[in-house]
Design a protein around this motif. Structure first.
Motif, short mmCIF file in Angstrom:
data_model
loop_
_atom_site.label_atom_id
_atom_site.label_comp_id
_atom_site.label_asym_id
_atom_site.label_seq_id
_atom_site.Cartn_x
_atom_site.Cartn_y
_atom_site.Cartn_z
N SER A 246 0.80 -1.23 0.00
CA SER A 246 0.00 0.00 0.00
C SER A 246 0.83 1.28 0.00
O SER A 246 0.37 2.32 -0.48
CB SER A 246 -0.96 0.01 1.19
N LEU A 247 2.04 1.23 0.55
CA LEU A 247 2.85 2.44 0.58
C LEU A 247 3.74 2.56 -0.65
O LEU A 247 4.57 3.47 -0.75
CB LEU A 247 3.70 2.49 1.85
N ASN A 248 3.52 1.67 -1.62
CA ASN A 248 4.22 1.77 -2.90
C ASN A 248 3.32 2.49 -3.89
O ASN A 248 2.58 1.89 -4.64
CB ASN A 248 4.57 0.37 -3.41
N ALA A 249 3.34 3.81 -3.85
CA ALA A 249 2.43 4.62 -4.66
C ALA A 249 3.20 5.42 -5.70
O ALA A 249 3.03 6.62 -5.86
CB ALA A 249 1.61 5.55 -3.78
N GLY A 250 4.06 4.73 -6.44
CA GLY A 250 4.82 5.42 -7.46
C GLY A 250 5.63 6.56 -6.88
O GLY A 250 6.25 6.45 -5.83
N GLY A 251 5.58 7.69 -7.55
CA GLY A 251 6.35 8.83 -7.10
C GLY A 251 5.62 9.75 -6.14
O GLY A 251 6.18 10.77 -5.71
N LEU A 256 5.86 14.15 -2.32
CA LEU A 256 5.32 14.79 -1.11
C LEU A 256 6.31 14.73 0.06
O LEU A 256 5.99 15.19 1.15
CB LEU A 256 4.01 14.10 -0.70
N ASP A 257 7.47 14.13 -0.18
CA ASP A 257 8.49 13.97 0.85
C ASP A 257 7.93 13.20 2.04
O ASP A 257 8.18 13.54 3.20
CB ASP A 257 9.03 15.34 1.30
N LEU A 258 7.19 12.14 1.75
CA LEU A 258 6.63 11.30 2.79
C LEU A 258 7.51 10.06 2.94
O LEU A 258 7.40 9.11 2.17
CB LEU A 258 5.19 10.88 2.44
N THR A 259 8.36 10.07 3.92
CA THR A 259 9.21 8.92 4.21
C THR A 259 8.40 7.85 4.92
O THR A 259 7.26 8.08 5.35
CB THR A 259 10.38 9.34 5.11
N ALA A 260 8.99 6.69 5.08
CA ALA A 260 8.32 5.60 5.80
C ALA A 260 7.99 6.03 7.22
O ALA A 260 6.90 5.74 7.74
CB ALA A 260 9.20 4.35 5.79
N GLU A 261 8.91 6.74 7.86
CA GLU A 261 8.67 7.22 9.23
C GLU A 261 7.53 8.23 9.26
O GLU A 261 6.70 8.23 10.17
CB GLU A 261 9.94 7.83 9.80
N ALA A 262 7.49 9.13 8.26
CA ALA A 262 6.42 10.12 8.20
C ALA A 262 5.07 9.44 8.01
O ALA A 262 4.06 9.85 8.62
CB ALA A 262 6.68 11.11 7.06
N CYS A 263 5.05 8.41 7.19
CA CYS A 263 3.80 7.67 6.97
C CYS A 263 3.33 6.99 8.26
O CYS A 263 2.14 7.04 8.60
CB CYS A 263 4.00 6.62 5.88
N LYS A 264 4.26 6.38 8.97
CA LYS A 264 3.90 5.73 10.25
C LYS A 264 3.35 6.75 11.23
O LYS A 264 2.40 6.48 11.97
CB LYS A 264 5.12 5.02 10.84
N SER A 265 3.95 7.94 11.25
CA SER A 265 3.50 8.99 12.15
C SER A 265 2.09 9.44 11.79
O SER A 265 1.24 9.62 12.68
CB SER A 265 4.47 10.17 12.09
N LEU A 266 1.82 9.63 10.50
CA LEU A 266 0.48 10.05 10.06
C LEU A 266 -0.57 9.00 10.42
O LEU A 266 -1.67 9.33 10.87
CB LEU A 266 0.48 10.28 8.54
#
Length: 283
Positions: A246-251, A256-266
């Motif tokens: 699900s976190l493989n959304a192309g570019g 959006l500069d959403l790193t894996a850590e940023a995604c986990k935080s959101l």
């Protein structure tokens, strides 16, 4: 595609043809939605004028007050009881998208749609979650995108429309189940066509229509389409923490500069706020 897929293809292309002709074939919308749309078209509209229209529908008024008082939109914690203040806080795009959502909730009570009500509820729950993430992602990325919440809330309207049309076809369509992959491929275009007919903001229509274009390289700064693509994936990951795709959304995430850590935080921050929105916007 096989011969067995032809009925689905004909069904979906027929829907698009009807929409292209300017016809949205759904059970009657509440009159308040038409009045809200007309009021928002007025360049001199004020929150008070919109409040007077919405106040005629107590359920819609209550939804908007609950939403304005939810943790997602009321950081101060001060309870808002004035509908005009709530409307001013939420803004025109959110007001109209919630009014459309209210119309969907109203339609699911129609006798002809009772059998698909559980699926509509599940879809609506997903849309509310995506709406939250769209707002949160745009805010985190410092993007001024007033249509972010609306795009998230209405991104599934194509699936809803397909459900309704399939139900109206009755036994004939049920005998040959719709091909899920074709529905996945066609629902964004159908959603875009529905929203264009409803005169939704052009940026929202474009983003909803492009929601599945994960691998398109888009030059320039991030857009509402990037926000929506990322938000749909974040919502999917939130529902299934074991999902590795699900976190493989192309570019979109990179733009959006959403790193894996940023995604986990959101995702961690979203739990309480999405529950509050679910309560406020529950069908």
């Amino acid at each position: 595609m096989t011969v067995a897929d032809l009925p689905t293809l004909e069904f979906l292309s027929g829907i698009l043809d009807t929409l292209a002709a300017g016809t949205v074939d759904l059970p009657a919308f509440p009159q308040v939605l038409i009045e809200v749309q007309e009021a928002l078209k007025d360049p001199d509209y004020t929150p008070q004028k919109i409040a007077r229209v919405i106040a005629t529908d107590r359920t819609l008024a209550d939804r908007l007050l609950q939403m304005a008082n939810s943790t997602a939109f009321n950081a101060t914690g001060r309870v808002i009881i004035d509908l005009g203040v709530a409307i001013n806080r939420l803004g025109a795009q959110k007001i109209y998208s919630v009014a459309l959502g209210h119309a969907v909730a109203h339609m699911r009570q129609n006798e002809s749609l009772r059998s698909i009500a559980p699926r509509v509820d599940e879809l609506w729950s997903e849309c509310v979650t995506v709406a939250h993430f769209s707002e949160a992602v745009a805010k985190r990325s410092s993007l001024r995108l007033p249509g972010a919440f609306a795009a998230g809330l209405l991104h599934g309207i194509g699936r809803f429309y397909i459900m309704v049309q399939a139900e109206k076809r009755g036994t004939a369509i049920r005998q040959v189940p719709l091909n899920g992959a074709l529905v996945d491929a066609w629902h964004p275009a159908i959603a875009k066509a529905v929203l264009k007919n409803w005169q939704m903001d052009e940026a929202v229509c474009e983003a909803v229509g492009a929601q599945a274009e994960l691998n398109i390289v888009r030059p320039g700064p991030p857009t509402l389409t990037d926000v929506l693509i990322a938000s749909i994936r974040l919502a999917t990951r939130m529902q299934n923490s074991h999902d590795t795709e699900s976190l493989n959304a192309g570019g979109a995430f990179a733009r959006l500069d959403l790193t894996a850590e940023a995604c986990k935080s959101l995702i961690a921050q979203a739990t309480e706020e999405t529950r509050a929105l679910q309560r406020a916007l529950r069908p």
